[in-house]
Write a protein that holds these residues in place. Structure first.
Motif, PDB file in Angstrom:
ATOM      1  N   GLY A   1       0.782  -1.233   0.000  1.00  0.00           N
ATOM      2  CA  GLY A   1       0.000   0.000   0.000  1.00  0.00           C
ATOM      3  C   GLY A   1       0.806   1.272   0.000  1.00  0.00           C
ATOM      4  N   LEU A   2       2.121   1.170   0.133  1.00  0.00           N
ATOM      5  CA  LEU A   2       2.971   2.360   0.113  1.00  0.00           C
ATOM      6  C   LEU A   2       3.458   2.580  -1.315  1.00  0.00           C
ATOM      7  CD1 LEU A   2       4.380   4.667   1.556  1.00  0.00           C
ATOM      8  CD2 LEU A   2       6.248   3.105   2.132  1.00  0.00           C
ATOM      9  N   GLY A   3       2.766   3.424  -2.046  1.00  0.00           N
ATOM     10  CA  GLY A   3       3.114   3.672  -3.434  1.00  0.00           C
ATOM     11  C   GLY A   3       4.353   4.522  -3.579  1.00  0.00           C
ATOM     12  N   SER A   4       4.910   4.510  -4.776  1.00  0.00           N
ATOM     13  CA  SER A   4       6.166   5.224  -4.996  1.00  0.00           C
ATOM     14  C   SER A   4       6.018   6.726  -4.804  1.00  0.00           C
ATOM     15  CB  SER A   4       6.716   4.909  -6.394  1.00  0.00           C
ATOM     16  OG  SER A   4       5.740   5.175  -7.394  1.00  0.00           O
ATOM     17  N   LYS A   5       4.900   7.316  -5.232  1.00  0.00           N
ATOM     18  CA  LYS A   5       4.744   8.765  -5.062  1.00  0.00           C
ATOM     19  C   LYS A   5       4.673   9.141  -3.580  1.00  0.00           C
ATOM     20  CE  LYS A   5       2.639   9.979  -9.504  1.00  0.00           C
ATOM     21  NZ  LYS A   5       1.483  10.610 -10.172  1.00  0.00           N
ATOM     22  N   THR A   6       3.982   8.312  -2.794  1.00  0.00           N
ATOM     23  CA  THR A   6       3.908   8.578  -1.356  1.00  0.00           C
ATOM     24  C   THR A   6       5.279   8.424  -0.719  1.00  0.00           C
ATOM     25  OG1 THR A   6       1.623   7.789  -1.303  1.00  0.00           O
ATOM     26  CG2 THR A   6       2.773   7.927   0.804  1.00  0.00           C
ATOM     27  N   LEU A   7       6.031   7.433  -1.168  1.00  0.00           N
ATOM     28  CA  LEU A   7       7.382   7.235  -0.630  1.00  0.00           C
ATOM     29  C   LEU A   7       8.259   8.453  -0.918  1.00  0.00           C
ATOM     30  CD1 LEU A   7       9.423   3.953  -0.851  1.00  0.00           C
ATOM     31  CD2 LEU A   7      10.507   6.166  -1.025  1.00  0.00           C
ATOM     32  N   TYR A   8       8.128   9.007  -2.118  1.00  0.00           N
ATOM     33  CA  TYR A   8       8.941  10.177  -2.437  1.00  0.00           C
ATOM     34  C   TYR A   8       8.486  11.403  -1.630  1.00  0.00           C
ATOM     35  CZ  TYR A   8      10.600   7.207  -6.186  1.00  0.00           C
ATOM     36  OH  TYR A   8      11.136   6.155  -6.895  1.00  0.00           O
TER      37      TYR A   8
END
Length: 296
Positions: A20-27
């Motif tokens: 559930g932790l998408g790449s955009k949220t990670l960035y």
């Protein structure tokens, strides 16, 4: 002996594999805390202040087991899996440029940071016999002109495209919606081994993950993201390959559709989302020449 992974890789893998932790949220997390260390050191309430982070994701970040992740990376590498984070020199340049690039990639085989020319060929899983032959011949023609063929290892058009490249004796890249240890569909395991011998099988998900609908859709942005151009062969109105065409358009890639009566293909051409490509060898070699000249 397998080298001990650097802390940044361990941290990136641990975050990249949180469900559930998408790449955009990670960035966004990186923007908020400045570094990977800062994310893991952040208090629960500070994590919640980042857009896209709810209580469940905040708890998962706080509970990440970096020692276990380090052991996993060592074991995966020993089993022939290569791993790179977005900032690593071996990470594909075209993917690195995406605003939703995966934080880490897993692959088997030879993945190069700069392929000369890459073309994705995608389409329906249940093609007509002429469309299957077209995909294989198209891949062969483009391969013969120095293009690396990218596809998704799915049944149907994807399979034909990979085979066309292999028959031409050139590289091909397969992007999975499952882990590199869980080739899907299972009937393409032998094909995957052939691809590894001359190219790479790639995924952004856990190496042992099975396929699921969100991952299968998300991998389309990687198929298009790895490619200078995307060609759709016989797509129905609900074909998954239309996702690849949409991602390609958003990423600024050239999109082509082989002319045929299929509803999805017709829609792409009629709406201007794809340039029509005649189903003839002459048209394919002309396209290859344009790609070689950088005229995508």
């Amino acid at each position: 002996m397998i080298d001990d992974p650097v802390p940044e890789l361990v941290q990136s893998v641990a975050l990249g594999l949180i469900p559930g932790l998408g790449s955009k949220t990670l960035y966004r997390l990186l923007d908020a805390f400045g570094a990977l260390d800062g994310i893991f050191e952040a208090p629960h309430d500070a994590l919640l202040a980042v857009r896209g982070i709810g209580p469940k994701l905040a708890a998962a970040i706080r509970a990440a087991d970096l020692d276990r992740t380090r052991e996993d990376i060592i074991r995966w590498r020993a089993g022939g899996i290569q791993i790179a984070r977005r900032d690593d020199p071996c990470f594909p340049r075209l993917l690195r440029e995406l605003d939703d690039a995966p934080p880490v990639l897993f692959w088997r085989g030879d993945l190069r940071p700069d392929e000369a020319r890459t073309v994705a060929i995608v389409g329906t899983r249940t093609p007509s016999a002429p469309a299957r032959r077209t995909a294989e011949a198209l891949a062969g023609a483009l391969s013969a002109c120095g293009c690396t063929i990218v596809s998704g290892l799915a049944a149907g058009i994807d399979t034909a495209a990979h085979r066309g490249a292999l028959h031409a004796g050139t590289r091909t890249l397969a992007v999975l919606g499952s882990g590199v240890n869980r080739v899907y569909p299972p009937g393409n395991q032998a094909l995957a081994r052939q691809i590894v011998a001359s190219g790479a099988v790639i995924a952004e998900v856990h190496p042992n993950a099975g396929p699921n609908a969100p991952a299968l859709v998300a991998r389309n942005r990687l198929i298009s993201g790895l490619s200078d151009a995307v060609i759709v062969v016989e797509a129905g109105a609900t074909s998954g390959s239309l996702h690849a065409a949409r991602f390609a358009g958003a990423q600024g890639r050239a999109v082509y559709a082989v002319e045929c009566a299929a509803a999805g293909t017709q829609h792409l051409i009629e709406t201007g989302a794809a340039q029509p490509l005649p189903p003839t060898a002459g048209a394919w070699y002309a396209l290859a020449e344009r790609l070689a000249a950088g005229m995508f």
